[in-house]
Design an enzyme around this catalytic site. Structure first.
Site, PDB file in Angstrom:
ATOM      1  CB  SER A  46      50.365  34.689  31.786  1.00 50.28           C
ATOM      2  OG  SER A  46      49.318  35.093  32.911  1.00 50.28           O
ATOM      3  CG  ASN A  69      50.595  46.136  33.324  1.00 46.24           C
ATOM      4  OD1 ASN A  69      50.918  45.365  32.504  1.00 46.24           O
ATOM      5  ND2 ASN A  69      49.645  45.855  34.043  1.00 46.24           N
ATOM      6  CG  ASN A 129      45.542  36.400  32.039  1.00 42.27           C
ATOM      7  OD1 ASN A 129      44.521  37.043  31.700  1.00 42.27           O
ATOM      8  ND2 ASN A 129      46.670  36.694  31.425  1.00 42.27           N
ATOM      9  CB  CYS A 132      45.432  36.770  26.280  1.00 37.76           C
ATOM     10  SG  CYS A 132      46.091  35.952  27.624  1.00 37.76           S
ATOM     11  CB  THR A 195      44.778  45.633  34.735  1.00 38.58           C
ATOM     12  OG1 THR A 195      44.778  44.848  33.631  1.00 38.58           O
ATOM     13  CG2 THR A 195      46.150  45.121  35.365  1.00 38.58           C
ATOM     14  N   GLY A 246      44.003  45.858  43.875  1.00 42.32           N
ATOM     15  CA  GLY A 246      44.523  46.799  44.673  1.00 42.32           C
ATOM     16  C   GLY A 246      44.310  46.194  46.193  1.00 42.32           C
ATOM     17  N   GLY A 267      48.883  42.197  44.194  1.00 39.18           N
ATOM     18  CA  GLY A 267      49.729  42.328  42.815  1.00 39.18           C
ATOM     19  C   GLY A 267      50.679  43.633  43.092  1.00 39.18           C
TER      20      GLY A 267
HETATM   21  C1  LIG Z   1      53.303  44.600  35.959  1.00 34.53           C
HETATM   22  C2  LIG Z   1      52.005  43.492  35.971  1.00 34.53           C
HETATM   23  C3  LIG Z   1      52.063  42.179  35.228  1.00 34.53           C
HETATM   24  C4  LIG Z   1      50.954  41.513  35.352  1.00 34.53           C
HETATM   25  N1  LIG Z   1      51.154  40.331  34.545  1.00 34.53           N
HETATM   26  C5  LIG Z   1      50.009  39.398  34.621  1.00 34.53           C
HETATM   27  C6  LIG Z   1      49.924  38.312  33.887  1.00 34.53           C
HETATM   28  O1  LIG Z   1      50.878  37.795  33.533  1.00 34.53           O
HETATM   29  N2  LIG Z   1      48.750  37.418  33.926  1.00 34.53           N
HETATM   30  C7  LIG Z   1      47.834  37.609  34.498  1.00 34.53           C
HETATM   31  O2  LIG Z   1      46.742  37.030  34.618  1.00 34.53           O
HETATM   32  N3  LIG Z   1      47.792  39.184  35.208  1.00 34.53           N
HETATM   33  C8  LIG Z   1      48.755  39.887  35.210  1.00 34.53           C
HETATM   34  N4  LIG Z   1      48.545  40.977  35.930  1.00 34.53           N
HETATM   35  C9  LIG Z   1      47.356  41.338  36.529  1.00 34.53           C
HETATM   36  C10 LIG Z   1      47.540  41.187  38.198  1.00 34.53           C
HETATM   37  O3  LIG Z   1      47.682  39.639  38.294  1.00 34.53           O
HETATM   38  C11 LIG Z   1      46.446  41.394  39.021  1.00 34.53           C
HETATM   39  O4  LIG Z   1      45.266  40.748  38.526  1.00 34.53           O
HETATM   40  C12 LIG Z   1      46.104  43.102  38.700  1.00 34.53           C
HETATM   41  O5  LIG Z   1      47.133  43.581  38.712  1.00 34.53           O
HETATM   42  C13 LIG Z   1      45.088  43.422  40.023  1.00 34.53           C
HETATM   43  O6  LIG Z   1      45.549  43.580  40.920  1.00 34.53           O
HETATM   44  P1  LIG Z   1      46.543  44.674  41.797  1.00 34.53           P
HETATM   45  O7  LIG Z   1      45.713  45.953  41.687  1.00 34.53           O
HETATM   46  O8  LIG Z   1      46.682  43.983  43.266  1.00 34.53           O
HETATM   47  O9  LIG Z   1      47.650  44.700  41.233  1.00 34.53           O
HETATM   48  C14 LIG Z   1      49.634  42.052  35.965  1.00 34.53           C
HETATM   49  C15 LIG Z   1      49.942  43.018  36.790  1.00 34.53           C
HETATM   50  C16 LIG Z   1      50.823  43.880  36.572  1.00 34.53           C
HETATM   51  C17 LIG Z   1      50.677  45.301  37.333  1.00 34.53           C
END
Ligand SMILES: Cc1cc2nc3c(=O)[nH]c(=O)nc-3n(C[C@H](O)[C@H](O)[C@H](O)COP(=O)(O)O)c2cc1C
Length: 306
Positions: A46, A69, A129, A132, A195, A246, A267
């Site tokens: 982002s 996070n 996104n 925020c 998240t 997930g 992710g």
């Molecule tokens: C370390 C970290 C950084 C992330 N940074 C962003 C981000 O910059 N922009 C965004 O839209 N989501 C961000 N997310 C959310 C992920 O894109 C994703 O939607 C979320 O972690 C759920 O998927 P997962 O369970 O596969 O991680 C971040 C997640 C993590 C763990």
């Protein structure tokens, strides 16, 4: 194997339905492990309008079945992103890049898109996104308010002819209503979700682990929760839904496709195994082949409910 894996999302043709989730994969840093051209799309980290450092440490805290996070969207700022980050991506000729846009007011999303439009055709779509904090609404995430979703989506979509993908928060009371609000305001596709708001405390110090107290929970624990959110959203809107929550394995990805997601994002798993996304692509292909399905589109949304 002659399985057709390509899917179309808002006018974009993706060679397969697997992409990374924003903020969890950098195509340049991960180049030794993953050729970005082998993914359906690459969602970039982002970008905010102004440069930002992000939150103070700790930023990551491991818990059973996932990760908390509190990164806080560090960003070089939109102008430096166009000048410094985008040129480094030009060598990946086969990759489909989606820029992820962050904003702290609804109009800021639009302003960031205006700046990113100057990057030209390398960016093929925008993911907005909405998680925020919205500074005009007391720091509550924009994704928690249908008014904010409508305004941010409408303003973002007014600045570009490229597809606008709105990334919703999954932990809202009525995800289908939030999805409809985004689509009515001009979203060409939706990502569900992000998240989950969560927290961790330290018994020794009796303090919250994170300076902001509340952090975002991701990883395997959230998959059944997001699966429900994707299922409900798919049935409420007529635009493609991308699942994010997930995905560790091809089976996880296939479950999302079965309930109707057109693509999935990987992710947290990227931090465990940088090659996981390619394993997910191969596993989807193998499953479809073994089950005599020659086109992934025949499998998507084929859930049997009666
Ligand atoms: C370390 C970290 C950084 C992330 N940074 C962003 C981000 O910059 N922009 C965004 O839209 N989501 C961000 N997310 C959310 C992920 O894109 C994703 O939607 C979320 O972690 C759920 O998927 P997962 O369970 O596969 O991680 C971040 C997640 C993590 C763990």
């Amino acid at each position: 194997m002659g399985v057709k894996l390509s899917v179309r999302i808002a006018g974009l043709t993706l060679k397969n339905p697997v992409m990374n989730a924003s903020g969890t994969y950098d195509p340049v840093a991960y180049e030794p492990f993953v050729d970005p051209g082998q993914l359906g799309a690459v969602v970039l980290k982002s970008v905010t309008l102004e440069p930002r450092e992000g939150n103070p440490p700790p930023r990551i805290h491991e818990v059973p079945c996932g990760l908390l996070n509190s990164i806080g969207i560090p960003s070089v700022g939109a102008k430096a992103f166009v000048e410094e980050k985008v040129p480094a991506l030009k060598k990946y000729r086969d990759a489909v890049f989606i820029a992820s846009v962050a904003g702290f007011t609804p109009s800021e999303y639009a302003t960031v898109i205006e700046v990113l439009e100057t990057a030209g055709d390398l960016i093929r779509a925008y993911e907005v996104n909405l998680s925020c904090p919205n500074l005009e609404k007391g720091g509550r995430s924009c994704a928690l308010s249908d008014d904010c979703i409508r305004e941010a989506t409408r303003l973002a979509a007014s600045k570009t002819n490229k597809p606008v993908i709105v990334k919703l928060a999954p932990d809202v009371t009525d995800i289908a209503a939030m999805g409809k609000a985004a689509v009515e305001s001009g979203a060409d596709a939706l990502t569900v979700g992000n998240t989950y708001r969560a927290m961790a405390v330290d018994l020794r110090t009796r303090r919250p682990v994170f300076a902001n107290v509340v952090a975002g929970y991701s990883g395997p624990a959230i998959k059944p929760l997001t699966l429900r959110a994707v299922y409900e959203t798919v049935r409420a809107v007529d635009v493609p839904v991308i699942a994010s929550g997930g995905v560790m394995t091809a089976e996880d990805a296939l479950e999302y496709l079965l309930v109707g997601a057109k693509a999935v994002q990987v992710g947290t798993t990227n931090f465990v195994d940088p090659r996981a996304m390619l394993e997910v692509v191969r596993g989807i292909e193998k499953f479809l082949d073994e089950n005599g399905i020659d086109d992934v589109n025949k499998f998507i949304n084929s859930l049997v409910t009666q």
